[in-house]
Design a protein around this motif. Structure first.
Motif, PDB file in Angstrom:
ATOM      1  N   TRP A  34       0.801  -1.226   0.000  1.00 28.33           N
ATOM      2  CA  TRP A  34       0.000   0.000   0.000  1.00 28.33           C
ATOM      3  C   TRP A  34       0.836   1.279   0.000  1.00 28.33           C
ATOM      4  O   TRP A  34       0.344   2.344  -0.395  1.00 28.33           O
ATOM      5  CB  TRP A  34      -0.960   0.002   1.187  1.00 28.33           C
ATOM      6  CG  TRP A  34      -0.333  -0.089   2.548  1.00 28.33           C
ATOM      7  CD1 TRP A  34      -0.145  -1.222   3.284  1.00 28.33           C
ATOM      8  CD2 TRP A  34       0.170   0.988   3.352  1.00 28.33           C
ATOM      9  NE1 TRP A  34       0.442  -0.926   4.494  1.00 28.33           N
ATOM     10  CE2 TRP A  34       0.649   0.429   4.561  1.00 28.33           C
ATOM     11  CE3 TRP A  34       0.263   2.370   3.182  1.00 28.33           C
ATOM     12  CZ2 TRP A  34       1.208   1.199   5.578  1.00 28.33           C
ATOM     13  CZ3 TRP A  34       0.816   3.148   4.194  1.00 28.33           C
ATOM     14  CH2 TRP A  34       1.284   2.562   5.375  1.00 28.33           C
ATOM     15  N   ARG A  35       2.076   1.202   0.436  1.00 26.61           N
ATOM     16  CA  ARG A  35       2.872   2.430   0.576  1.00 26.61           C
ATOM     17  C   ARG A  35       3.132   3.133  -0.752  1.00 26.61           C
ATOM     18  O   ARG A  35       3.252   4.357  -0.800  1.00 26.61           O
ATOM     19  CB  ARG A  35       4.192   2.128   1.291  1.00 26.61           C
ATOM     20  CG  ARG A  35       4.019   1.850   2.784  1.00 26.61           C
ATOM     21  CD  ARG A  35       5.330   1.512   3.457  1.00 26.61           C
ATOM     22  NE  ARG A  35       5.164   1.352   4.907  1.00 26.61           N
ATOM     23  CZ  ARG A  35       4.715   0.259   5.485  1.00 26.61           C
ATOM     24  NH1 ARG A  35       4.378  -0.782   4.729  1.00 26.61           N
ATOM     25  NH2 ARG A  35       4.584   0.185   6.793  1.00 26.61           N
ATOM     26  N   ARG A  36       3.212   2.376  -1.815  1.00 22.80           N
ATOM     27  CA  ARG A  36       3.493   2.990  -3.124  1.00 22.80           C
ATOM     28  C   ARG A  36       2.214   3.435  -3.844  1.00 22.80           C
ATOM     29  O   ARG A  36       2.284   4.087  -4.895  1.00 22.80           O
ATOM     30  CB  ARG A  36       4.284   2.021  -3.996  1.00 22.80           C
ATOM     31  CG  ARG A  36       3.527   0.749  -4.379  1.00 22.80           C
ATOM     32  CD  ARG A  36       4.459  -0.255  -5.025  1.00 22.80           C
ATOM     33  NE  ARG A  36       3.739  -1.469  -5.414  1.00 22.80           N
ATOM     34  CZ  ARG A  36       4.334  -2.583  -5.795  1.00 22.80           C
ATOM     35  NH1 ARG A  36       5.654  -2.642  -5.803  1.00 22.80           N
ATOM     36  NH2 ARG A  36       3.631  -3.656  -6.141  1.00 22.80           N
ATOM     37  N   GLY A  37       1.074   3.100  -3.292  1.00 22.81           N
ATOM     38  CA  GLY A  37      -0.185   3.502  -3.912  1.00 22.81           C
ATOM     39  C   GLY A  37      -0.437   2.764  -5.219  1.00 22.81           C
ATOM     40  O   GLY A  37       0.254   1.805  -5.557  1.00 22.81           O
ATOM     41  N   VAL A  38      -1.432   3.225  -5.960  1.00 24.08           N
ATOM     42  CA  VAL A  38      -1.726   2.619  -7.263  1.00 24.08           C
ATOM     43  C   VAL A  38      -0.984   3.387  -8.353  1.00 24.08           C
ATOM     44  O   VAL A  38      -0.646   4.559  -8.182  1.00 24.08           O
ATOM     45  CB  VAL A  38      -3.245   2.617  -7.568  1.00 24.08           C
ATOM     46  CG1 VAL A  38      -4.013   1.874  -6.489  1.00 24.08           C
ATOM     47  CG2 VAL A  38      -3.777   4.041  -7.719  1.00 24.08           C
ATOM     48  N   ASP A  39      -0.745   2.726  -9.458  1.00 25.96           N
ATOM     49  CA  ASP A  39      -0.013   3.326 -10.574  1.00 25.96           C
ATOM     50  C   ASP A  39      -0.969   3.587 -11.729  1.00 25.96           C
ATOM     51  O   ASP A  39      -1.439   2.649 -12.375  1.00 25.96           O
ATOM     52  CB  ASP A  39       1.117   2.388 -11.005  1.00 25.96           C
ATOM     53  CG  ASP A  39       1.967   2.980 -12.122  1.00 25.96           C
ATOM     54  OD1 ASP A  39       1.811   4.187 -12.420  1.00 25.96           O
ATOM     55  OD2 ASP A  39       2.790   2.234 -12.695  1.00 25.96           O
ATOM     56  N   THR A  40      -1.254   4.847 -11.989  1.00 24.79           N
ATOM     57  CA  THR A  40      -2.126   5.211 -13.115  1.00 24.79           C
ATOM     58  C   THR A  40      -1.344   5.327 -14.415  1.00 24.79           C
ATOM     59  O   THR A  40      -1.931   5.550 -15.474  1.00 24.79           O
ATOM     60  CB  THR A  40      -2.838   6.543 -12.844  1.00 24.79           C
ATOM     61  OG1 THR A  40      -1.848   7.560 -12.616  1.00 24.79           O
ATOM     62  CG2 THR A  40      -3.744   6.437 -11.623  1.00 24.79           C
ATOM     63  N   GLN A  41      -0.028   5.231 -14.330  1.00 20.25           N
ATOM     64  CA  GLN A  41       0.867   5.298 -15.500  1.00 20.25           C
ATOM     65  C   GLN A  41       0.755   6.642 -16.222  1.00 20.25           C
ATOM     66  O   GLN A  41       1.081   6.742 -17.408  1.00 20.25           O
ATOM     67  CB  GLN A  41       0.597   4.136 -16.458  1.00 20.25           C
ATOM     68  CG  GLN A  41       0.797   2.776 -15.806  1.00 20.25           C
ATOM     69  CD  GLN A  41       0.502   1.610 -16.726  1.00 20.25           C
ATOM     70  OE1 GLN A  41       0.023   1.772 -17.846  1.00 20.25           O
ATOM     71  NE2 GLN A  41       0.757   0.407 -16.240  1.00 20.25           N
ATOM     72  N   SER A  42       0.301   7.673 -15.498  1.00 23.13           N
ATOM     73  CA  SER A  42       0.154   9.030 -16.059  1.00 23.13           C
ATOM     74  C   SER A  42      -0.657   9.030 -17.350  1.00 23.13           C
ATOM     75  O   SER A  42      -0.466   9.882 -18.223  1.00 23.13           O
ATOM     76  CB  SER A  42       1.536   9.657 -16.310  1.00 23.13           C
ATOM     77  OG  SER A  42       2.259   9.754 -15.108  1.00 23.13           O
ATOM     78  N   ASN A  43      -1.547   8.078 -17.464  1.00 23.55           N
ATOM     79  CA  ASN A  43      -2.343   7.944 -18.684  1.00 23.55           C
ATOM     80  C   ASN A  43      -3.574   7.118 -18.353  1.00 23.55           C
ATOM     81  O   ASN A  43      -3.712   5.978 -18.784  1.00 23.55           O
ATOM     82  CB  ASN A  43      -1.509   7.261 -19.783  1.00 23.55           C
ATOM     83  CG  ASN A  43      -2.205   7.291 -21.118  1.00 23.55           C
ATOM     84  OD1 ASN A  43      -2.746   8.306 -21.543  1.00 23.55           O
ATOM     85  ND2 ASN A  43      -2.206   6.156 -21.802  1.00 23.55           N
ATOM     86  N   LEU A  44      -4.484   7.712 -17.573  1.00 21.45           N
ATOM     87  CA  LEU A  44      -5.605   6.940 -17.036  1.00 21.45           C
ATOM     88  C   LEU A  44      -6.727   6.809 -18.066  1.00 21.45           C
ATOM     89  O   LEU A  44      -7.747   7.494 -18.011  1.00 21.45           O
ATOM     90  CB  LEU A  44      -6.118   7.578 -15.746  1.00 21.45           C
ATOM     91  CG  LEU A  44      -7.104   6.731 -14.934  1.00 21.45           C
ATOM     92  CD1 LEU A  44      -6.524   5.363 -14.600  1.00 21.45           C
ATOM     93  CD2 LEU A  44      -7.509   7.455 -13.669  1.00 21.45           C
ATOM     94  N   ASN A  45      -6.511   5.887 -19.008  1.00 21.59           N
ATOM     95  CA  ASN A  45      -7.580   5.597 -19.966  1.00 21.59           C
ATOM     96  C   ASN A  45      -8.573   4.626 -19.333  1.00 21.59           C
ATOM     97  O   ASN A  45      -8.388   4.175 -18.202  1.00 21.59           O
ATOM     98  CB  ASN A  45      -7.005   5.049 -21.274  1.00 21.59           C
ATOM     99  CG  ASN A  45      -6.173   3.798 -21.066  1.00 21.59           C
ATOM    100  OD1 ASN A  45      -6.419   3.007 -20.151  1.00 21.59           O
ATOM    101  ND2 ASN A  45      -5.165   3.600 -21.906  1.00 21.59           N
ATOM    102  N   SER A  46      -9.609   4.303 -20.064  1.00 25.17           N
ATOM    103  CA  SER A  46     -10.666   3.470 -19.482  1.00 25.17           C
ATOM    104  C   SER A  46     -10.159   2.069 -19.145  1.00 25.17           C
ATOM    105  O   SER A  46     -10.517   1.509 -18.104  1.00 25.17           O
ATOM    106  CB  SER A  46     -11.864   3.393 -20.425  1.00 25.17           C
ATOM    107  OG  SER A  46     -11.510   2.780 -21.654  1.00 25.17           O
ATOM    108  N   THR A  47      -9.319   1.507 -20.010  1.00 20.44           N
ATOM    109  CA  THR A  47      -8.798   0.158 -19.750  1.00 20.44           C
ATOM    110  C   THR A  47      -7.990   0.128 -18.464  1.00 20.44           C
ATOM    111  O   THR A  47      -8.163  -0.767 -17.622  1.00 20.44           O
ATOM    112  CB  THR A  47      -7.925  -0.316 -20.925  1.00 20.44           C
ATOM    113  OG1 THR A  47      -8.722  -0.374 -22.117  1.00 20.44           O
ATOM    114  CG2 THR A  47      -7.343  -1.699 -20.642  1.00 20.44           C
ATOM    115  N   ARG A  48      -7.111   1.100 -18.281  1.00 18.25           N
ATOM    116  CA  ARG A  48      -6.307   1.159 -17.067  1.00 18.25           C
ATOM    117  C   ARG A  48      -7.191   1.386 -15.844  1.00 18.25           C
ATOM    118  O   ARG A  48      -6.985   0.778 -14.788  1.00 18.25           O
ATOM    119  CB  ARG A  48      -5.271   2.290 -17.182  1.00 18.25           C
ATOM    120  CG  ARG A  48      -4.334   2.408 -15.967  1.00 18.25           C
ATOM    121  CD  ARG A  48      -3.553   1.138 -15.751  1.00 18.25           C
ATOM    122  NE  ARG A  48      -2.701   1.213 -14.574  1.00 18.25           N
ATOM    123  CZ  ARG A  48      -2.220   0.161 -13.946  1.00 18.25           C
ATOM    124  NH1 ARG A  48      -2.493  -1.054 -14.364  1.00 18.25           N
ATOM    125  NH2 ARG A  48      -1.450   0.298 -12.885  1.00 18.25           N
TER     126      ARG A  48
END
Length: 216
Positions: free
Chosen positions: A123-137
């Motif tokens: 949990w410390r690193r949080g979730v990764d949106t990959q700086s590109n939060l499209n619908s699939t992600r």
């Protein structure tokens, strides 16, 4: 993020300042002369702002939920399969040089024998949106946390084309005309999907859907 109240307060407070900023920006667009260069410029610049709040808020909510679950100090046997997978994959990722074959075997061993082990949720690193939060992600992140994304799957085109694609093209210096009516509609849609994420996380935490067998 140890209590349900702390989680809900965090979700609400983060939503409040983002909504306030977006409403303030929309007010500036409304006050600009209709169809003027100033209004068109504000509308174009507003799309990247809407996207930034969408990605930032989704990341905040999902990360806070991940932290909340991680700090329940539950065993793998008590957790929803999504969190079992997260914990075991994080443990395997920490083993440098492990081959693909050994990874498969160790994953199976951990799942079969680890029900009584306290889960190590990353949990410390949080979730990764990959700086590109499209619908699939977005939908994949929901799935990885045992959350139901089906109510906003009809918004996939909105997220991918009306928000993310337009944001990317504007951010890369391309000219796209965005009128005030289109911007206001997008503003309302973005607030709507942000609110959905907030409610999905809050409800899941309250109902303990992160547990394999909820407490009575």
């Amino acid at each position: 993020m140890r209590t349900l109240v702390e989680l809900q307060d965090s979700l609400d407070e983060d939503f409040a300042w983002r909504r306030s900023e977006l409403h303030s920006y929309l007010g500036t667009i409304r006050r600009a002369k209709t169809e003027s260069t100033t209004q068109r410029t504000l509308c174009r610049a507003g799309v990247p702002l809407l996207y930034a709040h969408w990605e930032g808020y989704a990341k905040h909510c999902l990360s806070m939920y991940l932290q909340y679950v991680g700090r329940r100090r539950l065993t793998y046997g008590e957790l929803h399969p999504a969190f079992v997978a997260l914990g075991h994959e994080a443990a395997l990722d920490s083993q440098e040089g492990i081959s693909a074959a050994r990874r498969v075997v160790r994953r199976a061993q951990a799942i079969l024998t680890g029900d009584s082990t306290r889960a190590q949720i990353p949990w410390r690193r949080g979730v990764d949106t990959q700086s590109n939060l499209n619908s699939t992600r977005c939908f994949d992140l929901f799935e990885s946390l045992g959350l139901d994304s089906s109510p906003i799957q009809t918004k996939a085109r909105l997220i991918d084309y009306e928000l993310l694609r337009v944001r990317n093209e504007i951010a890369h210096g391309q000219y796209l005309s965005v009128d005030a009516d289109s911007y206001e509609e997008l503003h309302l849609e973005v607030l709507g999907i942000m609110d959905f994420v907030r409610n999905a996380v809050g409800t899941a935490a309250e109902n303990q859907t992160y547990r394999r067998c909820k407490e009575l």
